[in-house]
Design an enzyme around this catalytic site. Sequence first.
Site, PDB file in Angstrom:
ATOM      1  CG  PHE A  75     -11.924 -31.317  24.371  1.00  0.00           C
ATOM      2  CD1 PHE A  75     -13.256 -31.709  24.473  1.00  0.00           C
ATOM      3  CD2 PHE A  75     -11.043 -32.164  23.705  1.00  0.00           C
ATOM      4  CE1 PHE A  75     -13.691 -32.909  23.923  1.00  0.00           C
ATOM      5  CE2 PHE A  75     -11.464 -33.366  23.171  1.00  0.00           C
ATOM      6  CZ  PHE A  75     -12.796 -33.732  23.281  1.00  0.00           C
TER       7      PHE A  75
ATOM      8  CE  LYS B 276      -2.720 -24.671  27.484  1.00  0.00           C
ATOM      9  NZ  LYS B 276      -4.020 -24.612  26.759  1.00  0.00           N
TER      10      LYS B 276
ATOM     11  CD  GLU C 161      -6.067 -25.149  22.727  1.00  0.00           C
ATOM     12  OE1 GLU C 161      -5.907 -25.267  23.963  1.00  0.00           O
ATOM     13  OE2 GLU C 161      -5.500 -25.894  21.900  1.00  0.00           O
TER      14      GLU C 161
ATOM     15  CB  CYS D  45     -10.083 -40.120  30.236  1.00  0.00           C
ATOM     16  SG  CYS D  45     -10.438 -39.957  31.979  1.00  0.00           S
TER      17      CYS D  45
ATOM     18  CD  GLU E 264      -8.275 -41.320  24.029  1.00  0.00           C
ATOM     19  OE1 GLU E 264      -7.268 -40.654  23.727  1.00  0.00           O
ATOM     20  OE2 GLU E 264      -8.819 -41.258  25.147  1.00  0.00           O
TER      21      GLU E 264
HETATM   22  P1  NAD Z   1      -4.725 -32.395  24.059  1.00  0.00           P
HETATM   23  O1  NAD Z   1      -3.554 -33.229  24.420  1.00  0.00           O
HETATM   24  O2  NAD Z   1      -4.931 -32.033  22.644  1.00  0.00           O
HETATM   25  O3  NAD Z   1      -4.691 -30.995  24.856  1.00  0.00           O
HETATM   26  C1  NAD Z   1      -4.525 -30.939  26.253  1.00  0.00           C
HETATM   27  C2  NAD Z   1      -3.850 -29.628  26.626  1.00  0.00           C
HETATM   28  O4  NAD Z   1      -2.514 -29.591  26.117  1.00  0.00           O
HETATM   29  C3  NAD Z   1      -4.535 -28.394  26.061  1.00  0.00           C
HETATM   30  O5  NAD Z   1      -4.514 -27.400  27.071  1.00  0.00           O
HETATM   31  C4  NAD Z   1      -3.681 -28.002  24.864  1.00  0.00           C
HETATM   32  O6  NAD Z   1      -3.674 -26.617  24.641  1.00  0.00           O
HETATM   33  C5  NAD Z   1      -2.303 -28.476  25.258  1.00  0.00           C
HETATM   34  N1  NAD Z   1      -1.496 -28.976  24.149  1.00  0.00           N
HETATM   35  C6  NAD Z   1      -1.928 -29.595  23.026  1.00  0.00           C
HETATM   36  N2  NAD Z   1      -0.876 -29.972  22.271  1.00  0.00           N
HETATM   37  C7  NAD Z   1       0.235 -29.600  22.932  1.00  0.00           C
HETATM   38  C8  NAD Z   1       1.637 -29.718  22.681  1.00  0.00           C
HETATM   39  N3  NAD Z   1       2.082 -30.331  21.596  1.00  0.00           N
HETATM   40  N4  NAD Z   1       2.491 -29.229  23.596  1.00  0.00           N
HETATM   41  C9  NAD Z   1       2.042 -28.634  24.725  1.00  0.00           C
HETATM   42  N5  NAD Z   1       0.736 -28.511  25.017  1.00  0.00           N
HETATM   43  C10 NAD Z   1      -0.156 -28.974  24.141  1.00  0.00           C
HETATM   44  O7  NAD Z   1      -6.007 -33.152  24.670  1.00  0.00           O
HETATM   45  P2  NAD Z   1      -7.544 -32.854  24.399  1.00  0.00           P
HETATM   46  O8  NAD Z   1      -7.910 -33.293  23.029  1.00  0.00           O
HETATM   47  O9  NAD Z   1      -7.879 -31.478  24.818  1.00  0.00           O
HETATM   48  O10 NAD Z   1      -8.206 -33.837  25.477  1.00  0.00           O
HETATM   49  C11 NAD Z   1      -8.625 -35.146  25.183  1.00  0.00           C
HETATM   50  C12 NAD Z   1      -7.617 -36.148  25.680  1.00  0.00           C
HETATM   51  O11 NAD Z   1      -7.471 -36.024  27.099  1.00  0.00           O
HETATM   52  C13 NAD Z   1      -8.054 -37.584  25.450  1.00  0.00           C
HETATM   53  O12 NAD Z   1      -6.977 -38.325  24.989  1.00  0.00           O
HETATM   54  C14 NAD Z   1      -8.483 -38.059  26.826  1.00  0.00           C
HETATM   55  O13 NAD Z   1      -8.384 -39.453  27.038  1.00  0.00           O
HETATM   56  C15 NAD Z   1      -7.524 -37.307  27.691  1.00  0.00           C
HETATM   57  N6  NAD Z   1      -8.011 -37.214  29.064  1.00  0.00           N
HETATM   58  C16 NAD Z   1      -7.416 -38.017  29.988  1.00  0.00           C
HETATM   59  C17 NAD Z   1      -7.860 -38.014  31.303  1.00  0.00           C
HETATM   60  C18 NAD Z   1      -7.225 -38.904  32.327  1.00  0.00           C
HETATM   61  O14 NAD Z   1      -7.627 -38.883  33.482  1.00  0.00           O
HETATM   62  N7  NAD Z   1      -6.236 -39.705  31.952  1.00  0.00           N
HETATM   63  C19 NAD Z   1      -8.904 -37.148  31.667  1.00  0.00           C
HETATM   64  C20 NAD Z   1      -9.473 -36.328  30.693  1.00  0.00           C
HETATM   65  C21 NAD Z   1      -9.010 -36.380  29.385  1.00  0.00           C
END
Ligand code: NAD
Length: 484
Positions: free
Chosen positions: A151, A175, A178, A283, A384
Amino acid sequence: MTVETLRNYVGGRWVDSASLNHLEVTNPATGEVLARVPLSTREEVDSAVRAARAAYPEWRATAPLTRARYFFRLKDLLEERFEDIARTLVREEGKTLDEARGEVRRAIECVEATTGIPSLMMGTCLEDAAKDIDTVAVRQPIGVFAMLAPFNFPAMVPMWFLPFAVACGNTFIIKPSEQVPLCQMKILEAMDEVGFPPGVVNLVHGARDVAEALIEHPGVNGISFVGRSAVARQIYRRAAEFGKRVQALGGAKNFLVVMPDADLGRTVPALITSCFGCAGERCLSGSVILAVGETYDPLQRRVVDAASRLRVGDPLDETVQMGPVISRRHTERVLRYIDQGLQEGAKLLLDGRGVIPAGSSNGYFIGATIFAEVRPEMTIAREEIFGPVIGIIPVRDLEEALGIIRANEYGNTACIFTESGRSAAEFVYRAECSMLGINVGIAAPMAFFPFGGIKGSLFGDLKATGRAAIEFFTDTKVVISRWR
Ligand code: NAD
């Protein structure tokens, strides 16, 4: 007022989802419902994969320079729509206008980087590799790639992958998160107008089910994921089970080391931007300050003073310096961490709970929150938080700081503030993180360098952007020939 239901983009057309399940996309600063996002069905995922597969042979055979020209045109169109995309980003994600403009700039830089694809994709060759044998290694696209986005950077993060994959000759399915699907739709609208052939790029809305359907689909060759580490680990395992290429970028816990010789006049503003920019939802956000030696006392005072003056409010207001966090649920999570910090005995120097900017009573706001007397074993120093909550830990020396960084499960970024080349060099050599800053609070590599961490911050070996992206999105085919 009727709220728009978002459509998928499949095979060059915007199509309604047949799904009966929807989520609301809300403006986190106001609680206003911006759109309804469908949780698309497996059949819809299948039809996007079929469109991408059908488009692949011709796209793959399109000359790299011709493919690059689509991206030159895309860059121009994104420049024209720059402000519109930035404002959409503010409304759906809650970062400030300045931060949103910075993000859109970074997204466009990825497009710019891929216009060099004819050179980036070149292989290698060696005459007389063995007696009368010549050897050539070419890079070939692989097929269909899918990206699952987080997100927090809805305009930029998908662009770490999409332009690289497509410029290499693959076809693509995105994708979006959401929670923030709107910017990506604007970018796909621009791609549609540029005239990318139908099926080369596709967008399917949804959450976990759509992610799983893409991972399990036999027509998808590779998965790029960015999100929380717990999910990244699961995606990595699952995609490998289905025999796919996978890169899964996870979460982070980022440490900022301030040495006694640091110039605090320049360091404090950099710390504030690192820790509280994007409401701590980067991140690369600084999360724990490791104050070395005698710097602990003056640093605490100056950081608290600067953070307490941050203007929190509706991020569409140009004077606002910190917007809301993404959702009510996320607010609750961040507040739980503040409670935990108190329970574990940290001292709350600045309390951001209960900050309600004028006219924003429905927004998800938390003010800058600073704990001192934090110990490395405390939950707030290890996990985190992903919000505007930081801890300050007093440490004896650089050695102790490096030990704390090493002990942490994540390895995304770390920064040092110092006037000593020797301390900086020692830090670069030994810090177990992949993106390091020296007198820089957010060590974000630009599009021609690799972006990604190590340890619990990256599952896989190839990172996003730069040459790593070219590696990920191509196969190296080696041809050994004897003609002479
Ligand atoms: P999230 O893991 O909740 O969701 C990421 C994506 O995965 C979304 O599209 C979601 O629909 C999908 N998703 C969620 N749960 C799932 C599951 N169990 N199985 C399959 N797909 C699933 O992450 P978020 O809260 O949207 O984003 C924040 C996180 O992203 C933080 O931890 C942040 O550090 C990380 N992030 C990392 C980087 C990097 O470069 N390492 C960059 C940006 C964000």
